[in-house]
Design a protein around this motif. Sequence first.
Motif, short mmCIF file in Angstrom:
data_model
loop_
_atom_site.label_atom_id
_atom_site.label_comp_id
_atom_site.label_asym_id
_atom_site.label_seq_id
_atom_site.Cartn_x
_atom_site.Cartn_y
_atom_site.Cartn_z
N LEU A 1 15.08 35.54 32.73
CA LEU A 1 13.95 34.98 31.96
C LEU A 1 14.40 34.51 30.59
O LEU A 1 13.97 33.47 30.09
CB LEU A 1 12.85 36.02 31.76
CG LEU A 1 11.83 36.23 32.85
CD1 LEU A 1 10.67 37.04 32.29
CD2 LEU A 1 11.32 34.91 33.40
N THR B 1 3.40 35.02 31.81
CA THR B 1 2.72 35.31 33.07
C THR B 1 3.67 35.98 34.06
O THR B 1 3.30 36.93 34.76
CB THR B 1 2.15 34.01 33.68
OG1 THR B 1 1.30 33.41 32.69
CG2 THR B 1 1.36 34.28 34.94
N MET B 2 4.91 35.51 34.08
CA MET B 2 5.90 36.12 34.97
C MET B 2 6.12 37.58 34.62
O MET B 2 6.27 38.44 35.50
CB MET B 2 7.21 35.33 34.91
CG MET B 2 7.09 33.97 35.57
SD MET B 2 8.40 32.85 35.07
CE MET B 2 9.63 33.25 36.26
N CYS C 1 3.20 39.65 35.85
CA CYS C 1 3.25 39.85 37.31
C CYS C 1 4.34 40.84 37.68
O CYS C 1 4.16 41.67 38.57
CB CYS C 1 3.48 38.51 38.02
SG CYS C 1 2.07 37.40 37.82
N GLN D 1 -1.26 41.69 35.84
CA GLN D 1 -1.90 40.38 35.96
C GLN D 1 -3.32 40.45 35.39
O GLN D 1 -4.12 41.27 35.84
CB GLN D 1 -1.98 39.97 37.44
CG GLN D 1 -0.65 39.85 38.13
CD GLN D 1 -0.17 41.16 38.73
OE1 GLN D 1 -0.53 42.24 38.28
NE2 GLN D 1 0.66 41.07 39.75
N CYS E 1 3.86 26.04 37.53
CA CYS E 1 4.44 26.76 38.67
C CYS E 1 4.77 25.79 39.79
O CYS E 1 5.86 25.82 40.36
CB CYS E 1 3.44 27.77 39.22
SG CYS E 1 3.59 29.36 38.47
N ILE F 1 7.55 27.41 41.98
CA ILE F 1 7.19 28.82 42.15
C ILE F 1 5.85 28.87 42.88
O ILE F 1 4.90 28.19 42.47
CB ILE F 1 7.05 29.54 40.79
CG1 ILE F 1 8.36 29.49 40.01
CG2 ILE F 1 6.60 30.99 41.00
CD1 ILE F 1 8.24 30.01 38.58
N MET G 1 3.84 34.89 43.34
CA MET G 1 4.06 35.45 42.02
C MET G 1 2.94 36.43 41.64
O MET G 1 3.19 37.50 41.11
CB MET G 1 4.16 34.34 40.97
CG MET G 1 4.44 34.90 39.58
SD MET G 1 4.97 33.64 38.43
CE MET G 1 3.40 33.09 37.85
N ILE H 1 10.00 34.90 42.57
CA ILE H 1 9.15 34.51 41.42
C ILE H 1 9.92 33.70 40.39
O ILE H 1 9.42 33.46 39.29
CB ILE H 1 8.46 35.70 40.69
CG1 ILE H 1 9.44 36.77 40.28
CG2 ILE H 1 7.30 36.23 41.47
CD1 ILE H 1 8.86 37.66 39.18
N LEU H 2 11.11 33.27 40.72
CA LEU H 2 11.87 32.46 39.76
C LEU H 2 11.99 31.04 40.30
O LEU H 2 11.96 30.83 41.52
CB LEU H 2 13.24 33.09 39.53
CG LEU H 2 13.20 34.41 38.73
CD1 LEU H 2 14.51 35.17 38.87
CD2 LEU H 2 12.87 34.14 37.26
#
Length: 245
Positions: A181, A195-196, A199, A204, A217, A222, A227, A240-241
Amino acid sequence: MKVLLIDINARVINHWAKGLGNLLKSGEVSIHNGSLESFEPNGLLKSIVSPGNSFGFLGGGFDLAIQEYFGGSLFERYVRYKLMHSYVPVTNCTVIPLNQFSRDQFQYLLHIPTVVTPVVPDYDRRDPVHSGYRIVFDVTWNALHFPPSETEQLVLPGLCTGYAGVPIPIACKAMCFAIRLFYLKSILSQDLINTMIMCFMGYQYEPFISEDCLMECQKVGIDWDTMHRFNPHEDPLDSILPSGY
Ligand code: ADP
Ligand code: NA
Ligand code: NA
């Protein structure tokens, strides 16, 4: 800033190598399987992370290696003096200039407690997300964001993989996510990064997630539902990446 991961434990090395995506190939991150003492100076100005305890003693694990590398008990006294002999909560980062203890281009110590004292691990296997993934993510996140701007390379060992007692696969996955990240900040919006993180940690919260985020996204490949349902204990980081990172 580049990252150098260093550890004597081959299991830690293997989990990092699997979890870092393209960062090893691109040269942003490198891995040294060996002791701090066996590390070869490379000319880059460095900060080093001490995965310590809340009272600043450097008596075990990677801290002990750091103590021995930078001058023994006199260095431990210096670190505790810089921490004002005061209690430091787990995950707080204190930047300590190495000054007269500096060697091999190491300029700063980043002291980050991973335990209050090594007496009992905080890790609770009934709640790996909050007692494992989140703590290690937070320690790593601070390690990445606190180095003074002249730092060219950040050196860190496995975090919480020793006395702190977080299982190695869990700790390494959380470290890899934080590092990936960190490098994605140049291509993703702050909103999406945030947001990532929500999650990943299981926090969330719709009011904190913008419409733009959903569109972004889609743009970077994504899947929103994947996610949103992400559980770090079950799902691979790649899900999720953005693809290719
Ligand atoms: P924590 O309290 O966060 O678990 P430790 O210092 O106990 O921190 O362990 C962190 C990591 O440091 C472990 O993965 C361990 O294998 C590694 N380590 C311990 N001593 C050395 C050393 N001399 N050189 C390199 N890595 C080390
Ligand atoms: Na520690
Ligand atoms: Na330590």
